[in-house]
Design a protein around this motif. Structure first.
Motif, PDB file in Angstrom:
ATOM      1  N   VAL A  21      39.790   0.005  31.168  1.00 27.57           N
ATOM      2  CA  VAL A  21      38.743   0.155  32.259  1.00 27.57           C
ATOM      3  C   VAL A  21      38.220   1.274  31.830  1.00 27.57           C
ATOM      4  O   VAL A  21      36.893   1.098  32.420  1.00 27.57           O
ATOM      5  N   LYS A  25      35.493  -2.180  30.823  1.00 24.66           N
ATOM      6  CA  LYS A  25      35.776  -3.401  30.627  1.00 24.66           C
ATOM      7  C   LYS A  25      36.520  -3.986  32.112  1.00 24.66           C
ATOM      8  O   LYS A  25      37.117  -3.013  32.752  1.00 24.66           O
ATOM      9  N   PRO A  26      36.239  -5.056  32.304  1.00 24.62           N
ATOM     10  CA  PRO A  26      36.552  -5.455  34.032  1.00 24.62           C
ATOM     11  C   PRO A  26      38.084  -5.212  33.704  1.00 24.62           C
ATOM     12  O   PRO A  26      39.042  -5.393  32.962  1.00 24.62           O
ATOM     13  N   LYS A  27      38.512  -4.988  35.051  1.00 18.72           N
ATOM     14  CA  LYS A  27      39.929  -4.989  35.505  1.00 18.72           C
ATOM     15  C   LYS A  27      41.038  -6.042  35.087  1.00 18.72           C
ATOM     16  O   LYS A  27      42.039  -5.679  33.891  1.00 18.72           O
ATOM     17  N   LYS A  28      40.527  -7.230  35.043  1.00 19.39           N
ATOM     18  CA  LYS A  28      41.278  -8.314  34.941  1.00 19.39           C
ATOM     19  C   LYS A  28      41.309  -8.198  33.465  1.00 19.39           C
ATOM     20  O   LYS A  28      42.464  -8.794  32.666  1.00 19.39           O
ATOM     21  N   VAL A  29      40.050  -8.508  32.757  1.00 16.36           N
ATOM     22  CA  VAL A  29      40.249  -8.201  31.309  1.00 16.36           C
ATOM     23  C   VAL A  29      41.230  -7.312  30.531  1.00 16.36           C
ATOM     24  O   VAL A  29      41.991  -7.017  29.489  1.00 16.36           O
TER      25      VAL A  29
END
Length: 60
Positions: A21, A25-29
């Motif tokens: 994060v 990177k996006p949180k879901k990734v």
């Protein structure tokens, strides 16, 4: 979701999530990456028939 619990209670997986994060990177990734790491760790424990060792150094 086991990955969310692991992020809260497992310091190794929490560090992985926070690093991803913080690197943008996006949180879901990042959660999916933790899911995959958790799956790999689970498979290793089942395959080796040894308990999980938090101090074991795993290659990223």
């Amino acid at each position: 979701m086991p990955a969310l619990v692991a992020i809260r209670h497992n310091p190794v997986l929490k560090a992985l999530y926070e690093r991803l994060v913080n690197n943008g990177k996006p949180k879901k990734v990042a959660i999916v990456a933790v899911m995959r790491k958790l799956l790999i760790l689970s498979y290793g424990v089942l395959k080796s028939e040894k308990p999980f060792d938090i101090n074991y150094q795993m290659a990223d």
